[in-house]
Design an enzyme around this catalytic site. Structure first.
Site, PDB file in Angstrom:
ATOM      1  NE  ARG A   1      -3.478  -1.858   0.535  1.00  0.00           N
ATOM      2  CZ  ARG A   1      -4.594  -2.362  -0.533  1.00  0.00           C
ATOM      3  NH1 ARG A   1      -3.557  -1.729  -1.786  1.00  0.00           N
ATOM      4  NH2 ARG A   1      -6.285  -3.355  -0.167  1.00  0.00           N
TER       5      ARG A   1
ATOM      6  CG  HIS B   1      -3.939  -0.080  -7.013  1.00  0.00           C
ATOM      7  ND1 HIS B   1      -3.839  -0.430  -5.443  1.00  0.00           N
ATOM      8  CD2 HIS B   1      -3.688  -1.811  -6.564  1.00  0.00           C
ATOM      9  CE1 HIS B   1      -4.624  -1.037  -4.151  1.00  0.00           C
ATOM     10  NE2 HIS B   1      -3.772  -1.884  -4.650  1.00  0.00           N
TER      11      HIS B   1
HETATM   12  P1  NDP Z   1      -2.025 -12.146   4.122  1.00  0.00           P
HETATM   13  O1  NDP Z   1      -2.557 -11.621   5.305  1.00  0.00           O
HETATM   14  O2  NDP Z   1      -1.937 -13.418   3.777  1.00  0.00           O
HETATM   15  O3  NDP Z   1      -0.456 -11.961   4.519  1.00  0.00           O
HETATM   16  C1  NDP Z   1       0.227 -10.759   4.864  1.00  0.00           C
HETATM   17  C2  NDP Z   1       2.009 -11.365   5.247  1.00  0.00           C
HETATM   18  O4  NDP Z   1       2.128  -9.936   5.703  1.00  0.00           O
HETATM   19  C3  NDP Z   1       2.036 -12.430   6.269  1.00  0.00           C
HETATM   20  O5  NDP Z   1       3.227 -13.231   6.124  1.00  0.00           O
HETATM   21  C4  NDP Z   1       2.145 -11.368   8.244  1.00  0.00           C
HETATM   22  O6  NDP Z   1       3.150 -12.108   8.649  1.00  0.00           O
HETATM   23  C5  NDP Z   1       2.937 -10.789   7.284  1.00  0.00           C
HETATM   24  N1  NDP Z   1       2.854  -9.327   8.191  1.00  0.00           N
HETATM   25  C6  NDP Z   1       2.312  -8.508   8.253  1.00  0.00           C
HETATM   26  N2  NDP Z   1       2.945  -7.510  10.096  1.00  0.00           N
HETATM   27  C7  NDP Z   1       3.558  -7.822   9.990  1.00  0.00           C
HETATM   28  C8  NDP Z   1       4.418  -7.231  10.501  1.00  0.00           C
HETATM   29  N3  NDP Z   1       4.129  -6.400  11.750  1.00  0.00           N
HETATM   30  N4  NDP Z   1       5.615  -7.174  10.435  1.00  0.00           N
HETATM   31  C9  NDP Z   1       6.400  -8.285   9.493  1.00  0.00           C
HETATM   32  N5  NDP Z   1       4.771  -9.228   8.871  1.00  0.00           N
HETATM   33  C10 NDP Z   1       4.135  -8.244   8.713  1.00  0.00           C
HETATM   34  O7  NDP Z   1      -2.151 -11.029   3.133  1.00  0.00           O
HETATM   35  P2  NDP Z   1      -2.375 -11.213   1.309  1.00  0.00           P
HETATM   36  O8  NDP Z   1      -0.032 -11.559   0.648  1.00  0.00           O
HETATM   37  O9  NDP Z   1      -2.866 -11.980   1.180  1.00  0.00           O
HETATM   38  O10 NDP Z   1      -1.363  -9.372   0.795  1.00  0.00           O
HETATM   39  C11 NDP Z   1      -0.963  -8.503   1.446  1.00  0.00           C
HETATM   40  C12 NDP Z   1      -1.283  -7.142   0.738  1.00  0.00           C
HETATM   41  O11 NDP Z   1      -0.907  -7.374  -0.016  1.00  0.00           O
HETATM   42  C13 NDP Z   1      -3.127  -6.734   1.221  1.00  0.00           C
HETATM   43  O12 NDP Z   1      -3.055  -6.895   2.444  1.00  0.00           O
HETATM   44  C14 NDP Z   1      -2.659  -5.501   0.306  1.00  0.00           C
HETATM   45  O13 NDP Z   1      -2.474  -4.448   0.475  1.00  0.00           O
HETATM   46  C15 NDP Z   1      -1.633  -6.016  -1.005  1.00  0.00           C
HETATM   47  N6  NDP Z   1      -2.028  -6.420  -2.323  1.00  0.00           N
HETATM   48  C16 NDP Z   1      -1.931  -5.481  -3.054  1.00  0.00           C
HETATM   49  C17 NDP Z   1      -2.652  -5.384  -4.409  1.00  0.00           C
HETATM   50  C18 NDP Z   1      -2.350  -4.886  -5.765  1.00  0.00           C
HETATM   51  O14 NDP Z   1      -2.511  -4.486  -6.432  1.00  0.00           O
HETATM   52  N7  NDP Z   1      -0.889  -3.917  -5.557  1.00  0.00           N
HETATM   53  C19 NDP Z   1      -3.477  -6.943  -4.851  1.00  0.00           C
HETATM   54  C20 NDP Z   1      -3.941  -7.589  -3.592  1.00  0.00           C
HETATM   55  C21 NDP Z   1      -3.270  -7.317  -2.220  1.00  0.00           C
HETATM   56  P3  NDP Z   1       2.132 -13.527   8.996  1.00  0.00           P
HETATM   57  O15 NDP Z   1       2.745 -15.080   8.412  1.00  0.00           O
HETATM   58  O16 NDP Z   1       3.481 -13.659  10.457  1.00  0.00           O
HETATM   59  O17 NDP Z   1       1.061 -13.292   9.731  1.00  0.00           O
HETATM   60  C1  OXD Z   2      -6.564  -6.280  -2.920  1.00  0.00           C
HETATM   61  C2  OXD Z   2      -6.198  -4.431  -4.297  1.00  0.00           C
HETATM   62  O1  OXD Z   2      -6.465  -5.453  -1.742  1.00  0.00           O
HETATM   63  O2  OXD Z   2      -6.199  -4.990  -5.254  1.00  0.00           O
HETATM   64  O3  OXD Z   2      -7.099  -6.521  -3.102  1.00  0.00           O
HETATM   65  O4  OXD Z   2      -5.122  -4.051  -3.468  1.00  0.00           O
END
Ligand code: NDP
Ligand code: OXD
Length: 291
Positions: free
Chosen positions: A206, A254
């Site tokens: 983000r 995005h």
């Molecule tokens: P998940 O919840 O599956 O994974 C999040 C990961 O981040 C986990 O491994 C988690 O650790 C880690 N994490 C969270 N907080 C912390 C922290 N404080 N310190 C270290 N690691 C942390 O999310 P997704 O993989 O599904 O999606 C991730 C993000 O991608 C979404 O939230 C969104 O913001 C972004 N996104 C962007 C898109 C785009 O088009 N640009 C499209 C889709 C998503 P742990 O495994 O230990 O819980």
């Molecule tokens: C999502 C995105 O969070 O598109 O799915 O950014």
């Protein structure tokens, strides 16, 4: 799809919702702020995206379960985008595109993918398949997350105490974390200073993860050589923002990935069925962690 698979469950598309009192499930990106007034009997809120940072979780009653989107189409799109960005940086495609604009024909050496250490912040539903895909292409892959993950061929770093070691062994840094109180502004000057000089940043998380002035500082000091930003804050950036014309920044609007209609719909259907049977739903968030 709903009519076919769950014909007993009436399905409505906003604003044609019939009686709001009867609404038990809602799939939305940004639902109304006064959710429980609009839908007093709501049980589950499904985010149609992977992220839930667009929701004001504190204002959503505890009785409403919150589920984010986890579906294969999202992961597939993200793998494609990150692979494109990493390959383009490694194979100097951003540089050659600039050269073409200047009518310059000047090639470089053929450097192995193994020479690049890729570090993914966030080893979740998206970060994990991205790491696996990059490893297939020969990149040396590391991941960093809150908890440790065991993925064959990927070194896993966990928690704030292992962040410095992760950064020191990262030439291409990819942000795939959720935006929470713990991760807001994490891509900052202090973090960039811990990367090897001349690294590349790819932000698919983000815009709020990045401190924008610190990115400009990192370029001015040679700490970073390239950034690929799919997300910004705000979106879009104002027309006069320095990122638009910066020679070391590639901006995309995005588009790294998004939920696909068929597989996303299937996931919501499956989750409603699970919920009605009293089983866990895929992608239910922890309110305390914010993701
Ligand atoms: P998940 O919840 O599956 O994974 C999040 C990961 O981040 C986990 O491994 C988690 O650790 C880690 N994490 C969270 N907080 C912390 C922290 N404080 N310190 C270290 N690691 C942390 O999310 P997704 O993989 O599904 O999606 C991730 C993000 O991608 C979404 O939230 C969104 O913001 C972004 N996104 C962007 C898109 C785009 O088009 N640009 C499209 C889709 C998503 P742990 O495994 O230990 O819980
Ligand atoms: C999502 C995105 O969070 O598109 O799915 O950014």
């Amino acid at each position: 799809m709903f009519a076919r698979e769950l014909p007993e469950l009436p399905f409505h598309v906003w604003p044609d919702i019939d009686d709001p009192q009867k609404v038990r499930y809602l799939a939305a990106w940004q639902p109304p702020e006064n959710l429980s007034e609009v839908f007093p009997n709501l049980e589950v809120l499904f985010s149609v995206g992977a992220g839930v940072d667009q929701l004001n979780i504190a204002t959503i009653p505890q009785s409403i379960r919150i589920v984010r989107m986890m579906e294969p189409g999202l992961a597939e799109g993200m793998m494609e985008y990150v692979l494109w960005a990493v390959l383009s940086y490694h194979r100097k495609m951003f540089h050659y595109a600039q050269q073409q604009g200047q009518h310059v024909w000047q090639g470089g050496a053929n450097i192995s993918a193994r020479a690049f250490r890729v570090g993914v912040m966030g080893m979740g539903a998206l970060g994990t398949p991205v790491l696996e895909k990059l490893a297939q292409f020969g990149y040396a892959c590391n991941g960093w997350s809150r908890s440790r993950h065991n993925i064959l061929g990927i070194k896993s770093y966990a928690g704030p105490e292992e962040l410095d070691a992760f950064l020191a062994s990262t030439d291409i840094l990819i942000c795939l974390m959720p935006l929470t109180d713990a991760t807001r502004g994490i891509l900052n000057r202090e973090l960039f200073a811990k990367l090897p000089k001349g690294s590349c940043l790819i932000n698919c998380g983000r815009g709020g993860h990045l401190v924008q002035d610190d990115l400009l500082w990192a370029f001015d000091n040679g700490q970073l050589s390239q950034a690929v930003l799919d997300v910004t804050d705000p979106e879009p950036l104002p027309k006069e923002h320095p990122f638009w014309d910066h020679p070391s920044i590639i901006l995309t609007p995005h588009v790294a990935s998004s939920s696909r209609v068929e597989s996303g719909g299937e996931m919501i259907l499956k989750n409603i069925t699970q919920y009605e049977r009293g089983f866990e739903m895929t992608g239910e968030i922890s309110r305390s962690l914010g993701y």
